[in-house]
Design a protein around this motif. Structure first.
Motif, short mmCIF file in Angstrom:
data_model
loop_
_atom_site.label_atom_id
_atom_site.label_comp_id
_atom_site.label_asym_id
_atom_site.label_seq_id
_atom_site.Cartn_x
_atom_site.Cartn_y
_atom_site.Cartn_z
N ALA A 22 0.83 -1.21 0.00
CA ALA A 22 0.00 0.00 0.00
C ALA A 22 0.86 1.25 0.00
O ALA A 22 0.55 2.24 -0.69
CB ALA A 22 -0.92 -0.01 1.21
N VAL A 32 -5.26 5.06 -1.44
CA VAL A 32 -5.43 3.72 -0.89
C VAL A 32 -6.29 3.80 0.37
O VAL A 32 -5.96 4.54 1.31
CB VAL A 32 -4.07 3.05 -0.56
N LEU A 52 -2.39 5.50 4.54
CA LEU A 52 -3.68 5.02 4.07
C LEU A 52 -4.82 5.86 4.63
O LEU A 52 -4.71 6.45 5.70
CB LEU A 52 -3.88 3.56 4.45
N CYS A 65 -13.94 1.94 -4.04
CA CYS A 65 -12.72 1.43 -4.66
C CYS A 65 -12.94 0.91 -6.08
O CYS A 65 -13.98 0.36 -6.40
CB CYS A 65 -12.12 0.31 -3.81
#
Length: 290
Positions: A22, A32, A52, A65
């Motif tokens: 990530a 992310v 994140l 997403c």
């Protein structure tokens, strides 16, 4: 960092590998997301350090997403996929990147209708400090091209294996069945030599051959600390070789040996402590080292 790739990725869940992957995507300009619900303080810290963005539950993550990457202990992979399926994802790419059998990946793909499932496998250490693991993939060609572009500016190198779901998982488990089982065998061999006072001689013999894990007794505590993840992985590898008509006894036995370390999860043990736990037998004596 302002997102620049135009793709939003969700990571389930940022363990050591997931957080490192990530972080690579974040540095490449990708947004992310992750779901902190029920996660440990260590996971929260890793996610924060990787930059994140937390969301309010799995439903929001799935809704926002374009790509969801599953990187979790293999025993949890299928249940996690069903949780995602419960939010009726459509039009997203689900990258199943866990060390599970081809049969398991196919079950996961069946559980996610309307979702493009890519079978993937990360081979190598987490992409930190200049390390460049490979991301093997199998799935629809146009989706693999998309993933290749997504990871183009990261330290992960995408290696396509074709369209057939299961190829990436088969490669991962074929490799890991030796890579990890050999470490367990080295621990058992070293422990036996140590119990009989010949550990130094064993290391001397092993040192005459290059590339032997017997020259790395310092890896035994690392193996013990990771056994809680590796044991289910060996069971998956056993399923792979059994499906190929090959004996699965060694891998089943390796999983059984690893289970002796199940209470050493992420522990910082010495070699002696690791071997002591490996020797433990319920109802039986522990043979002390000489």
């Amino acid at each position: 960092m302002k997102p620049t790739t135009g793709t939003t990725v969700g990571v389930l869940h940022p363990g050591s590998m997931g957080a490192a992957v990530a972080a690579q995507l974040r540095r490449a300009g990708t947004q992310v997301l992750w779901d902190p619900t029920g996660r440990s303080s260590a996971t929260i810290r890793r996610a924060r350090e990787a930059g994140l963005t937390a969301v309010d539950g799995m439903a929001e993550l799935v809704a926002r997403c374009d790509v969801v990457v599953s990187l979790c202990p293999p025993a949890a992979a299928e249940d996690l996929a069903w949780k995602v399926a419960g939010h009726h994802p459509t039009g997203i790419v689900y990258v199943e990147a866990n060390a599970v059998s081809p049969q398991c990946v196919r079950r996961i793909a069946h559980a996610l209708p309307g979702t493009v499932v890519v079978d993937a496998a990360v081979v190598g250490s987490p992409p930190v400090g200049g390390k460049q693991p490979r991301l093997y993939t199998s799935g629809p060609p146009q989706t693999i091209v998309r993933l290749n572009k997504l990871f183009a500016d990261t330290d992960l190198r995408v290696h396509p294996l074709g369209e057939e779901i299961g190829k990436a998982s088969a490669l991962k488990l074929a490799y890991t069945s030796y890579q990890k089982a050999s470490r367990v065998l080295a621990a058992v061999a070293y422990g036996a030599a140590e119990a009989h006072g010949v550990a130094d001689e064993l290391l001397d013999i092993a040192g005459q051959r290059s590339g032997s894990y017997l020259t790395e007794p310092g890896y035994i505590p690392k193996t013990a600390a990771r056994a809680w993840r590796w044991a289910p992985e060996m069971e998956e590898a056993a399923e792979l070789v059994a499906d190929a008509g090959l004996p699965d006894d060694l891998l089943r036995a390796t999983a059984a040996v690893l289970s002796r370390w199940e209470d050493a999860r992420d522990a910082d043990l010495s070699i002696e402590e690791s071997l002591g736990r490996l020797r433990y037998r319920k109802g039986g004596p522990v043979i002390p080292p000489r």
